[in-house]
Design an enzyme around this catalytic site. Structure first.
Site, short mmCIF file in Angstrom:
data_model
loop_
_atom_site.label_atom_id
_atom_site.label_comp_id
_atom_site.label_asym_id
_atom_site.label_seq_id
_atom_site.Cartn_x
_atom_site.Cartn_y
_atom_site.Cartn_z
CG HIS A 98 37.21 39.04 41.46
ND1 HIS A 98 38.54 39.25 41.20
CD2 HIS A 98 36.71 38.45 40.34
CE1 HIS A 98 38.84 38.81 40.00
NE2 HIS A 98 37.76 38.33 39.45
CG ASP A 139 34.89 40.77 31.54
OD1 ASP A 139 35.79 40.98 30.72
OD2 ASP A 139 35.10 40.51 32.74
#
Ligand code: PAF
Length: 280
Positions: free
Chosen positions: A41, A154
């Site tokens: 992140h 993802d």
């Protein structure tokens, strides 16, 4: 850094930007997350801070993308640490709405496109991508970002979000970001905290298998069946859910196409489900 919990607070924040000089080029970067922030992140946030005048991060554990029996209740929550991380990374505003703020009792639904969302992750987790698209669309409408940052880990989510932006004519750039790994190769994920030390060791076979796959490709082996078999051998100690080779627009490939392929793995290590991939 402003911490915003309601739609009004977010709207007020956006309005103050308009009236101040902080948005000369009108560039807002947005990093949507479910919290429990890690270096993956942080790399998205850093990129956003570098490329935009303002960066907004959201932390929202989105109930609609979890299936019955999945880890919604126990999904790691580390709000204090997350706030510190965002402050240190020079985030301008952190949006942390409640479920009641984001969802209404009766509201229009968005369905992920059937063909591409029922393969792979969508096949294993039916309805998951409907929830992802639903929440990201809401977040885009609220934050109105110029650029939105998502990890390549993802990969199918990234593809479906790009597809949503294109087909719903949304005015936002999706910026794909590289996978971040720990020193041993394990792709970083908030769910890695579920792994015991022994499971972590076992989980390394996932990234090892992707390394072997990339070596095969470098040596000229483009045959999907043979690459998948070699990967399966490496992951003999864990429960492989799928190994797949797809094009960048998520069509299954029998022969790998250089610069247009993604090799994907999903596997369970103990009770923890992990995904990883490599873009070739
Ligand atoms: O990738 C995630 O963390 C989530 O799916 C997202 C994009 C924040 C939507 O809840």
């Amino acid at each position: 850094m402003k911490i915003l919990k309601t739609i009004q607070e977010l709207t007020d924040f956006r309005n103050t930007l308009k009236s101040s000089s902080s948005l000369e080029k009108n560039k807002i970067g947005f990093v949507p997350t479910m919290g429990a922030l890690h270096q993956g992140h942080i790399s998205l946030i850093k990129k956003s801070v570098l490329e935009n005048e303002i960066t907004i991060v959201s932390i929202f554990v989105n109930p609609t993308q979890f299936l019955e029996g999945e880890d919604f209740e126990k999904y790691p929550k580390r709000y204090e640490a997350d706030i510190k991380i965002c402050e240190l990374a020079n985030v301008d505003a952190l949006f942390m709405p409640s479920v009641q703020t984001m969802y209404f009792k009766d509201e229009p639904l968005i369905l992920a496109p059937a063909k591409s969302s029922f393969a792979l992750e969508g096949f294993k987790r039916p309805g998951h991508f409907d929830g992802v698209l639903r929440v990201v669309l809401k977040l885009f409408n609220l934050v109105k970002p110029t650029n939105a940052y998502f990890g390549k880990k993802d990969a199918q989510q990234l593809f479906l979000l790009q597809n949503m932006v294109q087909t719903l004519f949304l005015d936002v750039n999706i910026i794909p970001c590289e996978i971040v790994r720990d020193e041993y190769g394990l792709a970083l994920s908030s769910r890695n905290v579920y792994l015991s030390e022994v499971e972590k060791q076992k989980a390394l076979s996932i990234s090892k298998s992707l390394k072997i796959a990339s070596r095969e490709v470098m040596q000229g082996n483009l045959d999907a069946t043979s690459i998948k078999a070699k990967m399966q051998e490496i992951m003999c100690d864990i429960e492989v859910e799928y190994i797949e080779i797809v094009s960048r627009d998520f069509q299954k490939l029998d022969m790998l196409q250089i610069k247009n392929s993604i090799i994907l793995v999903a596997a369970k290590v103990g009770t923890t489900r992990l995904i990883d991939n490599i873009w070739m």
